[in-house]
Write a protein that holds these residues in place. Structure first.
Motif, PDB file in Angstrom:
ATOM      1  N   SER A 126     -26.032   3.426  -1.353  1.00  0.00           N
ATOM      2  CA  SER A 126     -24.694   3.271  -1.189  1.00  0.00           C
ATOM      3  C   SER A 126     -24.297   2.154  -0.252  1.00  0.00           C
ATOM      4  O   SER A 126     -23.492   1.207  -0.633  1.00  0.00           O
ATOM      5  N   LEU A 129     -24.820  -1.232  -2.527  1.00  0.00           N
ATOM      6  CA  LEU A 129     -23.598  -1.440  -3.292  1.00  0.00           C
ATOM      7  C   LEU A 129     -22.490  -1.866  -2.458  1.00  0.00           C
ATOM      8  O   LEU A 129     -21.901  -2.935  -2.938  1.00  0.00           O
ATOM      9  N   ILE A 130     -22.087  -1.226  -1.350  1.00  0.00           N
ATOM     10  CA  ILE A 130     -21.023  -1.806  -0.800  1.00  0.00           C
ATOM     11  C   ILE A 130     -21.263  -3.412  -0.049  1.00  0.00           C
ATOM     12  O   ILE A 130     -20.416  -4.018  -0.259  1.00  0.00           O
ATOM     13  N   ALA A 132     -23.117  -5.311  -1.449  1.00  0.00           N
ATOM     14  CA  ALA A 132     -23.037  -6.313  -2.898  1.00  0.00           C
ATOM     15  C   ALA A 132     -21.498  -6.699  -2.978  1.00  0.00           C
ATOM     16  O   ALA A 132     -21.294  -7.645  -3.596  1.00  0.00           O
ATOM     17  N   LEU A 133     -20.555  -5.622  -2.850  1.00  0.00           N
ATOM     18  CA  LEU A 133     -19.076  -5.686  -3.235  1.00  0.00           C
ATOM     19  C   LEU A 133     -18.892  -6.657  -2.126  1.00  0.00           C
ATOM     20  O   LEU A 133     -17.838  -7.763  -2.519  1.00  0.00           O
TER      21      LEU A 133
ATOM     22  N   PHE B 552     -19.069   9.014  -0.892  1.00  0.00           N
ATOM     23  CA  PHE B 552     -20.275   8.259  -1.116  1.00  0.00           C
ATOM     24  C   PHE B 552     -20.218   6.928  -0.802  1.00  0.00           C
ATOM     25  O   PHE B 552     -21.304   6.333  -0.130  1.00  0.00           O
ATOM     26  N   TYR B 553     -18.808   6.314  -0.903  1.00  0.00           N
ATOM     27  CA  TYR B 553     -18.800   4.850  -0.230  1.00  0.00           C
ATOM     28  C   TYR B 553     -18.044   5.007   0.906  1.00  0.00           C
ATOM     29  O   TYR B 553     -16.988   4.105   1.129  1.00  0.00           O
TER      30      TYR B 553
END
Lengths: 298, 618
Positions: A126, A129-130, A132-133, B552-553
């Motif tokens: 998580s 990916l955050i 990466a964004l 999740f985020y």
């Protein structure tokens, strides 16, 4: 044709060697900065051979497949990146394809880790990916500035134009974009202060928590490729690429050494801090750069 | 002639299925599949043909026309593929539920209506088929009752507004040109004043925009998609909203013509440029709203809006590569979104109606084929190379960059990252991770569910490696609009500004895959263990949830949530409240007391007399 096939086989191997060399070098430099002696340069290779011979634990099909998928993605990206004069897959879609194949690696690791069913892995993914964004925003702005300025989507073309016109980072319209890219490079490579995805002390190395044996070995290969790709892309887009492999290597080495020095002294950001940083200064610079390019550039 | 037979089979089949269901449900299921397969084969056999025939002239002496060209064929084949897949999927999904005869009847009727839309050559029959589609879709959306009824209401109210706008547009065109045949209107259009064109465009924009769910007309979609039965969600998201896209293409490029459309407006207020920006906003905002969703189908629904943004962007760009990309993306989105809805449907079916992303997990162990379908669909919607979604997005991005729209390109790229994040969450929370205790006995999806999933997955991969097959068809369509032809090979696209060659990429992936796989299997063989064995190192741990799913985020949500309010939806609700209050005020006049009504009449008459005496208007 024969030359091309040999290139396709040898080039990823060379990239791997460079990546592993960087991994070893990083440990050495870090150690020296911290007044230690540090392991020998070939320590990553010794580790890999050792890990390949150790027992490992798997959690099912996706656990195995994800890591293969991500490694394949990394190798393919390498084939698309010009290294000096070498670029085996130059005519298959250019920079846009590179941007998309670069998704293979994080996605593969994420899918593989997901089946590991360990909350630490999920938290790590998580965060990854955050993050990466977060860095994708300035990254895409910078890359679009390059593509718009040079009016091409081919990375080989970008390098070729820079050979005549000088490095992009020192040319007026792309200066800001180059600086922005440099500012987010540690985040792309997952170096401190942006190593929250694999924070060993908090979440047991995040995505790697369930890996053992050959999985860990493949992960370090993947990591080596990741270092190579991140730096080589920067060198190609902003530091003018190179006409031969040796110069290219030294350019990469210079960038990497600088990054490792940053890595050695910074503590870790929290993920929100990282996002706020990434979406503030680098984005502002890259955005201004893109505005300049689209207004003056033409 | 054959088009008439095709439509008769489509409509007749739908009615017959309903009556057959009264006798035997097995025969009905069989017949429903048969009808949809027959339509698929018939449409397939029409490939490359063109026809134009007047089938009825009794309606106000207007000729009603059925026409076949590559554009309508392209949409028709998409309709029949998705239609067939969702009918087959319904076989076990709908088993044992009430009103199944009605369900199959409506499913086939929606398909028939849509086929009618793409084959109609004049605006009146277009409108009639459009209404058939809209109303049967309404009945299917509210099939589940409860909250589905509210969702259906929301849908049909917006849909009716759209239809009314379209009807006004059609009547106005008829009043002005005296014909409703599309090819004849096209020759009239260039002589019309630009004010009138804007009027017509605005009306059709409302009509098709609502069906297509582009911002600001999207508010019906998330509710409708998530409340409808899953096989119908696949149809709804896959093709029903694409009818709006078809309408846009028809209006912009068939009715107005390419040159006229692209030159409409001036400078940055150029109509197609504004539409591009609308497309981009439609990509970004819904994609990130989707990231916040916890209902699997709602997540997919918001992504439908986001992907529509890409389609609109491609179509509005108005270069040959852009419109090819946009139309190919319309096809691709139909395929992978239908696939994703079907996989959610399969999980929902096995998990007894649960599709909350926070309470599922670990289904990969129980439903591997479904997981595979969801994975391929997710890769497609993200646009990973070797899936069809990549090719269409590549075309759109390339156009954006080479046409010097870097900011539009940036927005589209960021939309892709939003998609990646939310689809990883989708896969992770539903299929990966820990399997909850209560789902330990879940079985594989039934064969009739696996079959459409496998078919759709293979289409995604097939057209990812051989994008030339559909691109050639689309290229024929765009050249018929007057765009320059692209140089398409079976592997991709050849052009001076950057070639796309999927076979290179495919072989690179294939060979590297073998090498890495060999490396993987050369290492010492690994032992497969369950979650607890490794995580708890063999020690006993309480059987609880060890799956990180809720929020999740979370760090990201906290930052982006304040920016992602659905203001438009709030605005519509405010409007509803205002209208409600207003009407409520009017209602108070009707007291039901005769004396009051007499008073009103006297008041009215006196005011008339007063006006006459004072101003003498009559």
């Amino acid at each position: 044709m024969v030359v091309k096939i040999i290139q396709i086989i040898l080039y990823p191997l060379m990239a791997l060697m460079i990546g592993i060399f960087f991994l070893g070098l990083a440990r050495k430099i870090m150690a020296r900065i911290q007044w230690r002696y540090g392991p020998p340069l070939i320590q990553p290779i010794i580790d890999m051979i050792k890990l390949f011979n150790q027992n490992s634990v798997s959690h099912g099909f996706m656990f195995n497949f994800g890591i293969i998928f991500s490694l394949v993605g990394s190798v393919i990206v390498v084939l698309f990146l010009p290294f000096g004069g070498i670029c085996p897959l130059s005519s298959s879609g250019g920079l846009l394809v590179i941007l998309y194949i670069m998704l293979f690696a994080p996605l593969g690791v994420a899918l593989s880790g997901g089946e590991g069913a360990n909350p630490n892995i999920s938290i790590g993914i998580s965060r990854k990916l955050i993050l990466a964004l977060g860095y994708e925003v300035p990254f895409l702005l910078a890359i679009l500035a390059v593509m718009t300025h040079y009016e091409t989507i081919s990375i080989v073309e970008v390098v070729k134009i820079q050979q005549n016109a000088g490095w992009a980072i020192f040319s007026l319209p792309l200066f800001l974009s180059g600086i922005a890219y440099l500012m987010i490079l540690p985040a792309i490579l997952g170096l401190r202060p942006f190593d929250m995805a694999s924070a060993p002390q908090e979440i047991s190395s995040g995505p790697m928590a369930e890996y053992s044996g050959k999985f860990l070995a493949l992960m370090s290969i993947e990591h080596a490729f990741g270092l190579f790709i991140g730096i080589a892309l920067f060198v190609n887009l902003f530091l003018g690429g190179a006409s031969n492999a040796l110069i290219f290597f030294f350019k990469m080495l210079a960038v990497f050494t600088a990054l490792i020095c940053v890595n050695a002294v910074y503590p870790r950001f929290r993920i929100e801090q990282a996002l706020k940083y990434l979406w503030k200064w680098p984005t502002l610079l890259a955005f201004t750069g893109l505005v300049i390019v689209s207004v003056i550039g033409r | 002639m054959s088009l008439q037979i095709l439509l008769i089979i489509a409509f007749g089949g739908a009615f017959f299925t309903y009556f057959l269901g009264k006798f035997s449900s097995r025969a009905r299921d069989f017949f429903a599949v048969l009808v949809s397969l027959a339509l698929l084969i018939m449409v397939g056999s029409l490939y490359g043909g063109t026809s134009y025939d007047i089938f009825y002239t009794g309606f106000f002496n207007l000729p009603l026309v059925l026409k076949l060209n590559t554009l309508s064929w392209f949409f028709a084949i998409t309709i029949t593929i998705i239609g067939t897949c969702s009918i087959i999927f319904s076989l076990s999904y709908m088993k044992g539920r009430e009103r199944t005869d009605f369900y199959y009847f409506m499913m086939l009727l929606v398909n028939a209506g849509m086929l009618g839309i793409v084959f109609s050559g004049d605006l009146f029959s277009f409108y009639i088929f459009w209404e058939i589609m809209s109303w049967s879709a309404f009945l299917l959306i509210s099939y589940n009752k409860g909250p589905a009824l509210a969702a259906g209401m929301k849908y049909i109210i917006m849909s009716v507004i759209g239809s009314m706008a379209m009807l006004i547009g059609i009547l106005s065109i008829y009043a002005n040109c005296g014909t409703v045949i599309i090819s004849e209107i096209a020759s009239f259009m260039p002589s019309a004043s630009s004010g009138y064109i804007l009027f017509i465009l605005a009306l059709f924009f409302i009509a098709f925009g609502i069906k297509n769910a582009i911002l600001p007309f999207h508010t019906w979609l998330p509710d409708a998609h998530s409340q409808a039965p899953s096989p119908f969600s696949a149809v709804l998201s896959g093709i029903l909203i694409k009818m709006g896209t078809y309408g846009f293409i028809l209006i912009f490029y068939s009715l107005m013509g390419m040159k006229f459309f692209l030159d409409f407006g001036s400078g940055i207020f150029n109509f197609h440029y504004i539409l591009c920006w609308l497309g981009v906003i439609t990509i970004i905002v819904p994609t990130f709203i989707a990231l916040l969703q916890n209902d699997a189908k709602r997540l997919l629904a918001w992504h439908s809006i986001g992907q529509i943004g890409y389609i609109i962007l491609g179509i509005a760009l108005g270069t040959s590569m852009g419109i090819v990309g946009g139309m190919f993306h319309a096809f691709n989105h139909a395929i992978f979104k239908a696939l994703l809805f079907l996989t959610v449907g399969a999980v929902e079916y096995r998990a007894k109606g649960v599709r909350d992303l926070n309470s599922l997990g670990g289904f990969i162990k129980k439903m591997p084929i479904t997981f595979f379908g969801a994975l391929v669909g997710s890769l497609g919607i993200i646009g990973i190379p070797l899936t069809n979604g990549f090719v269409s997005k590549w075309l759109i991005y390339k156009t954006l960059i080479l046409e010097n729209h870097p900011f539009l390109a940036f927005a589209a790229f960021i939309g892709t990252w939003g998609t990646l994040l939310s689809f990883y969450k989708f896969l992770h929370n539903m299929f990966l991770g820990q399997l909850p205790e209560k789902y330990k006995d879940v079985k594989k999806a039934p064969v009739s569910m696996q079959f459409p999933i496998i078919v759709l997955s293979s289409i995604i991969i097939l057209f990812g490696i051989f994008p030339g097959i559909p691109l050639k068809v689309i290229n024929t369509i765009t050249t018929s609009f007057g765009f320059e032809s692209l140089n398409i090979t079976i592997w991709g696209i050849v052009s001076e500004t950057g070639t796309l060659n999927m076979i290179n990429i495919f072989f690179a992936v294939f060979i590297m895959g073998i090498i890495v796989w060999t490396l993987f299997y050369a290492g010492k063989k690994s032992v497969t263990v369950s979650q607890e064995d490794n995580y708890a190192a063999g020690a006993h741990i309480p059987k609880e949830k060890y799956h990180y799913t809720v929020d999740f985020y979370n760090p990201l949500y906290r930052i982006i949530k304040p920016f992602l309010k659905d203001i438009i939806s709030d605005f519509y609700y405010w409007l509803v409240r205002v209208v409600h209050k207003f009407c409520d005020g009017i209602r108070r006049l009707y007291t039901g007391d005769v004396g009051d009504y007499v008073l009103y009449i006297i008041f009215f008459l006196t005011s008339l007399i007063f006006i006459q005496l004072r101003w003498k208007p009559w």
